[in-house]
Design a protein around this motif. Structure first.
Motif, PDB file in Angstrom:
ATOM      1  N   VAL A 130      -1.639  -9.068  -0.266  1.00  0.00           N
ATOM      2  CA  VAL A 130      -0.842 -10.250  -0.567  1.00  0.00           C
ATOM      3  C   VAL A 130       0.296  -9.857  -1.497  1.00  0.00           C
ATOM      4  N   GLN A 131      -0.003  -9.059  -2.500  1.00  0.00           N
ATOM      5  CA  GLN A 131       0.986  -8.513  -3.426  1.00  0.00           C
ATOM      6  C   GLN A 131       0.841  -6.999  -3.436  1.00  0.00           C
ATOM      7  N   VAL A 132       1.879  -6.305  -3.857  1.00  0.00           N
ATOM      8  CA  VAL A 132       1.832  -4.845  -3.887  1.00  0.00           C
ATOM      9  C   VAL A 132       1.862  -4.374  -5.324  1.00  0.00           C
ATOM     10  N   GLY A 133       0.902  -3.541  -5.693  1.00  0.00           N
ATOM     11  CA  GLY A 133       0.905  -2.891  -6.990  1.00  0.00           C
ATOM     12  C   GLY A 133       1.110  -1.411  -6.763  1.00  0.00           C
ATOM     13  N   TYR A 134       2.210  -0.860  -7.212  1.00  0.00           N
ATOM     14  CA  TYR A 134       2.525   0.531  -6.913  1.00  0.00           C
ATOM     15  C   TYR A 134       1.683   1.516  -7.723  1.00  0.00           C
ATOM     16  N   VAL A 135       1.227   1.129  -8.910  1.00  0.00           N
ATOM     17  CA  VAL A 135       0.383   2.005  -9.705  1.00  0.00           C
ATOM     18  C   VAL A 135      -1.083   1.750  -9.375  1.00  0.00           C
ATOM     19  N   TYR A 136      -1.487   0.486  -9.404  1.00  0.00           N
ATOM     20  CA  TYR A 136      -2.866   0.121  -9.085  1.00  0.00           C
ATOM     21  C   TYR A 136      -2.882  -1.254  -8.447  1.00  0.00           C
ATOM     22  N   GLN A 137      -3.721  -1.420  -7.462  1.00  0.00           N
ATOM     23  CA  GLN A 137      -3.844  -2.702  -6.774  1.00  0.00           C
ATOM     24  C   GLN A 137      -5.307  -2.932  -6.440  1.00  0.00           C
ATOM     25  N   SER A 138      -5.791  -4.121  -6.723  1.00  0.00           N
ATOM     26  CA  SER A 138      -7.134  -4.521  -6.324  1.00  0.00           C
ATOM     27  C   SER A 138      -7.108  -6.025  -6.151  1.00  0.00           C
ATOM     28  N   GLN A 139      -7.280  -6.483  -4.928  1.00  0.00           N
ATOM     29  CA  GLN A 139      -7.194  -7.919  -4.683  1.00  0.00           C
ATOM     30  C   GLN A 139      -8.018  -8.338  -3.478  1.00  0.00           C
ATOM     31  N   LYS A 140      -8.288  -9.618  -3.451  1.00  0.00           N
ATOM     32  CA  LYS A 140      -8.976 -10.237  -2.326  1.00  0.00           C
ATOM     33  C   LYS A 140      -7.998 -11.183  -1.660  1.00  0.00           C
ATOM     34  N   THR A 198      -8.625  -5.307  -0.738  1.00  0.00           N
ATOM     35  CA  THR A 198      -7.844  -4.075  -0.686  1.00  0.00           C
ATOM     36  C   THR A 198      -7.746  -3.480  -2.083  1.00  0.00           C
ATOM     37  N   SER A 199      -7.709  -2.173  -2.127  1.00  0.00           N
ATOM     38  CA  SER A 199      -7.463  -1.483  -3.391  1.00  0.00           C
ATOM     39  C   SER A 199      -6.617  -0.256  -3.110  1.00  0.00           C
ATOM     40  N   ASN A 200      -5.815   0.108  -4.091  1.00  0.00           N
ATOM     41  CA  ASN A 200      -4.895   1.215  -3.949  1.00  0.00           C
ATOM     42  C   ASN A 200      -4.666   1.838  -5.321  1.00  0.00           C
ATOM     43  N   ILE A 201      -4.702   3.147  -5.387  1.00  0.00           N
ATOM     44  CA  ILE A 201      -4.430   3.852  -6.634  1.00  0.00           C
ATOM     45  C   ILE A 201      -3.273   4.806  -6.407  1.00  0.00           C
ATOM     46  N   LEU A 202      -2.134   4.492  -6.989  1.00  0.00           N
ATOM     47  CA  LEU A 202      -0.930   5.325  -6.969  1.00  0.00           C
ATOM     48  C   LEU A 202      -0.448   5.701  -5.564  1.00  0.00           C
ATOM     49  N   CYS A 225      12.132  13.098   0.426  1.00  0.00           N
ATOM     50  CA  CYS A 225      10.754  13.125  -0.089  1.00  0.00           C
ATOM     51  C   CYS A 225      10.366  11.779  -0.684  1.00  0.00           C
ATOM     52  N   ALA A 226      11.271  11.167  -1.428  1.00  0.00           N
ATOM     53  CA  ALA A 226      10.982   9.862  -2.025  1.00  0.00           C
ATOM     54  C   ALA A 226      10.707   8.819  -0.944  1.00  0.00           C
ATOM     55  N   LEU A 227      11.465   8.835   0.127  1.00  0.00           N
ATOM     56  CA  LEU A 227      11.244   7.888   1.222  1.00  0.00           C
ATOM     57  C   LEU A 227       9.954   8.179   1.980  1.00  0.00           C
ATOM     58  N   LEU A 228       9.660   9.438   2.185  1.00  0.00           N
ATOM     59  CA  LEU A 228       8.460   9.798   2.931  1.00  0.00           C
ATOM     60  C   LEU A 228       7.179   9.459   2.189  1.00  0.00           C
ATOM     61  N   PHE A 229       7.167   9.606   0.871  1.00  0.00           N
ATOM     62  CA  PHE A 229       5.943   9.417   0.116  1.00  0.00           C
ATOM     63  C   PHE A 229       5.833   8.060  -0.565  1.00  0.00           C
ATOM     64  N   THR A 230       6.775   7.178  -0.356  1.00  0.00           N
ATOM     65  CA  THR A 230       6.699   5.849  -0.939  1.00  0.00           C
ATOM     66  C   THR A 230       5.625   5.051  -0.221  1.00  0.00           C
ATOM     67  N   SER A 231       4.672   4.551  -0.974  1.00  0.00           N
ATOM     68  CA  SER A 231       3.595   3.700  -0.446  1.00  0.00           C
ATOM     69  C   SER A 231       2.794   4.367   0.649  1.00  0.00           C
ATOM     70  N   CYS A 232       2.512   5.608   0.511  1.00  0.00           N
ATOM     71  CA  CYS A 232       1.811   6.352   1.566  1.00  0.00           C
ATOM     72  C   CYS A 232       0.484   5.719   1.953  1.00  0.00           C
ATOM     73  N   ALA A 233      -0.330   5.392   0.976  1.00  0.00           N
ATOM     74  CA  ALA A 233      -1.666   4.891   1.295  1.00  0.00           C
ATOM     75  C   ALA A 233      -1.774   3.395   1.080  1.00  0.00           C
ATOM     76  N   MET A 234      -0.677   2.695   1.118  1.00  0.00           N
ATOM     77  CA  MET A 234      -0.703   1.255   0.910  1.00  0.00           C
ATOM     78  C   MET A 234      -1.344   0.579   2.111  1.00  0.00           C
ATOM     79  N   ASN A 235      -1.900  -0.580   1.868  1.00  0.00           N
ATOM     80  CA  ASN A 235      -2.578  -1.314   2.915  1.00  0.00           C
ATOM     81  C   ASN A 235      -1.726  -2.483   3.365  1.00  0.00           C
TER      82      ASN A 235
END
Length: 106
Positions: free
Chosen positions: A27-37, A89-93, A13-23
């Motif tokens: 340039v950088q990855v924020g696992y809790v919140y990400q917003s960048q140009k 790009t933006s990502n929330i959790l 489950c941890a492997l399947l749901f890691t970064s599910c909706a990541m883009n």
């Protein structure tokens, strides 16, 4: 045996749901919140006064909708000659992600 089965199930489950909706344009990855140009491509065309945007969204990496292509953004802005492209790009959790393509030109 039952303890091993539970451990394997939790790891799967941890492997399947890691970064599910990541883009993938990030340039950088924020696992809790990400917003960048981030920069895209540049052409030799002169900078125009028109701007067009297109976006796509994803929920848990299961459902993804939208057209964030350069072509869609250029059509939205009435652009025939592209000068450069940027991305936001933006990502929330890892639950909700949005990718926006911004096209500049004439």
């Amino acid at each position: 045996m039952k303890k091993k089965l539970i451990s394997v199930a939790c790891a799967a489950c941890a492997l399947l749901f890691t970064s599910c909706a990541m883009n993938n344009q990030a340039v950088q990855v924020g696992y809790v919140y990400q917003s960048q140009k981030s920069p895209g491509m540049v052409t030799s065309n002169t900078l125009g006064s028109k701007v067009g945007t297109a976006e796509a969204t994803s929920i848990l990496g299961i459902v993804s909708t939208g057209d964030a292509s350069i072509n869609a953004a250029a059509k939205a802005g009435g652009i025939k000659k592209v000068s450069h492209v940027d991305y936001e790009t933006s990502n929330i959790l890892g639950i909700y992600a949005k990718h926006t393509t911004i096209v500049y030109g004439e």
